[in-house]
Design an enzyme around this catalytic site. Structure first.
Site, short mmCIF file in Angstrom:
data_model
loop_
_atom_site.label_atom_id
_atom_site.label_comp_id
_atom_site.label_asym_id
_atom_site.label_seq_id
_atom_site.Cartn_x
_atom_site.Cartn_y
_atom_site.Cartn_z
N GLN A 98 50.59 37.46 64.74
CA GLN A 98 51.07 38.83 64.91
C GLN A 98 52.35 38.81 65.75
OE1 GLN A 98 49.50 42.06 67.55
NE2 GLN A 98 48.82 42.93 65.60
N TYR A 180 54.33 50.26 70.04
CA TYR A 180 55.35 49.24 70.29
C TYR A 180 56.60 49.51 69.45
CZ TYR A 180 51.41 47.14 72.68
OH TYR A 180 50.35 46.93 73.51
N ARG A 227 50.56 45.68 60.41
CA ARG A 227 49.44 46.42 60.98
C ARG A 227 49.90 47.81 61.37
NH1 ARG A 227 45.16 45.53 65.96
NH2 ARG A 227 43.32 45.53 64.64
N GLY A 311 37.29 42.84 66.40
CA GLY A 311 37.99 42.45 67.63
C GLY A 311 37.03 41.99 68.70
#
Length: 357
Positions: A98, A180, A227, A311
Site C-alpha cells: 500500500q 490522506y 483503496r 484487519g
C-alpha cells in the site's frame, strides 16, 4: 465448497484463497524507515492469507506523517522489503504494497527535518496525530501544491511502485482513503483549488486518476489496485456529495483495467458504497469493514465481492486463514500494543501464537 477457500485472481495476482490481510499501520520500522527483521517475521507468519496488503508505506519523505512507518524510496528500504517479499513468497503467499502519502495528515516531529508537508490546499488537518511519544498533537499547516508540482508527486508514486517491484513485491495499492493525500484531492472540503484539479467532481478526481494511470503504465495495470472509503470523516474529511465524487472517480479509472478496488464499506446516508462500486466498476472488488466470517462468506457467495479483507483479526491470529477454514476460535488483539513496539520488542506483534504453537 467454502467460498473463502476457492482460488481467485486479482489482475496478474493469483490468490490461493479469498482471505486478504488488510493494511494496518504498526509503527515498527527502523530508524531510517526501513523494514526490520521483526517486520519480516510478522509478514511471514501471515503468509497463509490469499493476499497480504502491507501497512501504508510512504513513497517519499514528504509522504510520511506517522512515527516509524516504512518507506520505499531508499536503497535500504528496498532491501528490507525484499526480505519481506522473499519470506512471504517462500511460504506460498502473495503480497502487495500500500502506497500511502499522508499529505496534510502529518506531524512535523515524525518527519525528516527537510521534508515538506504538502496538500491540495493550505488547510490543516483538524484531527491531532500522535507524535514520536504516542501523544496526539496538532498537525502543521501544509503548503498548497502548485499546479506544475503535481506531476512530480505522481512521479514519486511511480518511483515507489517500481522500487516495490524491484523488491519482489507483487503489486501496489494506492491508498485513497483515511483522509490522506489522494482523498484530500477527492474531498470537496479539503480541495479548494481553482485549477484543473479542483472544483467539480471530475476535476477533483483528476489527481487520483492520473496517478493510477501512471502507475499502470509503469508496472502494469494488472498489478495496481486502489483503496477507497466513500463518506469517511477521518482526518477531517467532509465531502459534500461522496456518491457523486466516487462515481466520477470509478467511471474515470474503470477503463484502465486495474487489478482491484479495495472498499472500506461504511454506512452512508442515501447510498450504499458497495452498490455504487458495483455500478461504476467492472473489475474485482475486495470488501472490507468489520466482517464476521459469516458475513464474509455471504458477500462472496452472493457475488458482491471477489475477496474479503480482515484487519484486527490478523493481528492476533497470524494463521487466520486456517482458523477460518477449520472453524477454530479467534484470539482477540490487545489494542494497547498496536503501536508500541520498540527495537526488538515482539510483544503485541509477532508473539501471538498460531494454533500449532
Amino acid at each position: 465448497m467454502d467460498p473463502l477457500f476457492t482460488p481467485a485472481r486479482l489482475g496478474a495476482i493469483e490468490l490461493r484463497n479469498r482471505v486478504v490481510m488488510a493494511p494496518m499501520t504498526r509503527d515498527r520500522a527502523g530508524p531510517d524507515d526501513e523494514p526490520t527483521e521483526l517486520m519480516v517475521e510478522y509478514y511471514r507468519q501471515r503468509a497463509s492469507a490469499g493476499l497480504i496488503v502491507t501497512e501504508g508505506t510512504q513513497p517519499s519523505p514528504a509522504g510520511k506523517g506517522y512515527w516509524r512507518t516504512p518507506g520505499i524510496h531508499s536503497p535500504a528500504q528496498v532491501a528490507g522489503w525484499r526480505k519481506v517479499a522473499d519470506a512471504v513468497h517462500a511460504d506460498g503467499g502473495r503480497i502487495v504494497m500500500q502506497l500511502m502519502h499522508v499529505g496534510r495528515a502529518s506531524v512535523r516531529a515524525n518527519k525528516a527535518a527537510d521534508a515538506e508537508t504538502v496538500a491540495p490546499s493550505a488547510l490543516a488537518c483538524p484531527d491531532p496525530i500522535p507524535g514520536p511519544d504516542g501523544v496526539p498533537v496538532p498537525t502543521e499547516m501544509p503548503r498548497a501544491l502548485e499546479t506544475g508540482e503535481i506531476a512530480g508527486v505522481v512521479a514519486e508514486y511511480v518511483a515507489a511502485a517500481r522500487n516495490a517491484r524491484a523488491a519482489g513485491i507483487d503489486g501496489v495499492e494506492l491508498h485513497c482513503a483515511s483522509g490522506y493525500l489522494p482523498m484530500q484531492f477527492l474531498s470537496s472540503n479539503s480541495n479548494q483549488r481553482t485549477d484543473r484539479y479542483g472544483g467539480s467532481a471530475q476535476n477533483r478526481v483528476r489527481f487520483v486518476a492520473e496517478t493510477l494511470e501512471s502507475l499502470a503504465k509503469a508496472i502494469g495495470a494488472d498489478r495496481v489496485g486502489l483503496r477507497i472509503c466513500p463518506g469517511v470523516t477521518f482526518n477531517g474529511m467532509a465531502d459534500a456529495d461522496p456518491a457523486e465524487t466516487y462515481a466520477a472517480l470509478l467511471d474515470a479509472i474503470d477503463p484502465l483495467g486495474l487489478a482491484y478496488c479495495h472498499l472500506i464499506h461504511i454506512p452512508n446516508t442515501g447510498f450504499d458504497a458497495l452498490d455504487l462500486v458495483r455500478t461504476h466498476w467492472s473489475g474485482p472488488v475486495i470488501e472490507n469493514c468489520a466482517l464476521t466470517p459469516e458475513k464474509a462468506r455471504a458477500v462472496l457467495a452472493e457475488g458482491k465481492a471477489d475477496a474479503v479483507s480482515f484487519g484486527f483479526a490478523f493481528i492476533a491470529n497470524p494463521d487466520l486463514a486456517e482458523r477460518l477454514r477449520t472453524g477454530a476460535p479467534l484470539a482477540k488483539a490487545d489494542r494497547t500494543t498496536f503501536y508500541t513496539g520498540m527495537g526488538d520488542d515482539r510483544r503485541g506483534y509477532t508473539d501471538y501464537p498460531s494454533m500449532m504453537g
